[in-house]
Design a protein around this motif. Structure first.
Motif: not given
Length: 102
Positions: A65-92
């Motif tokens: 919904k936000m992608k449509v309402i704010y006319k933005t891409s999911l890439d812009e919502l998420v921004s830059d991501l670490p390449e290591d998908y095991h990174s703590d960045y992705y851990q809740r």
């Protein structure tokens, strides 16, 4: 990204929540107007945008919904991501706030 140990949100969720709030502010929508467009209450929008420990988690339908309402891409919502998908960045964090180690 430094994150307090007590947060219930992963660093990626915190980053997206900050981007969501900034998008709303940049478009000039008030909390009431932003909530109306998303089909949530003002309190729910506050919980969506907050990075404190009492906010709510994000779901895919809301991001779509936000992608449509704010006319933005999911890439812009998420921004830059670490390449290591095991990174703590992705851990809740799983530790409950206020729980004791008994």
């Amino acid at each position: 990204m430094n994150q307090p140990q007590y947060s219930k949100f992963s660093p990626i969720t915190v980053a997206v929540k900050k981007n969501i709030r900034q998008l709303r502010l940049n478009t000039g929508y008030s909390m009431n107007e932003g909530a109306r467009l998303l089909g949530v209450s003002r309190k729910q929008l506050e919980d969506i945008e907050t990075i404190r420990n009492y906010g709510c988690h994000l779901d895919l339908e809301l991001l779509a919904k936000m992608k449509v309402i704010y006319k933005t891409s999911l890439d812009e919502l998420v921004s830059d991501l670490p390449e290591d998908y095991h990174s703590d960045y992705y851990q809740r964090p799983r530790k409950r706030v206020g729980s004791s180690n008994r």
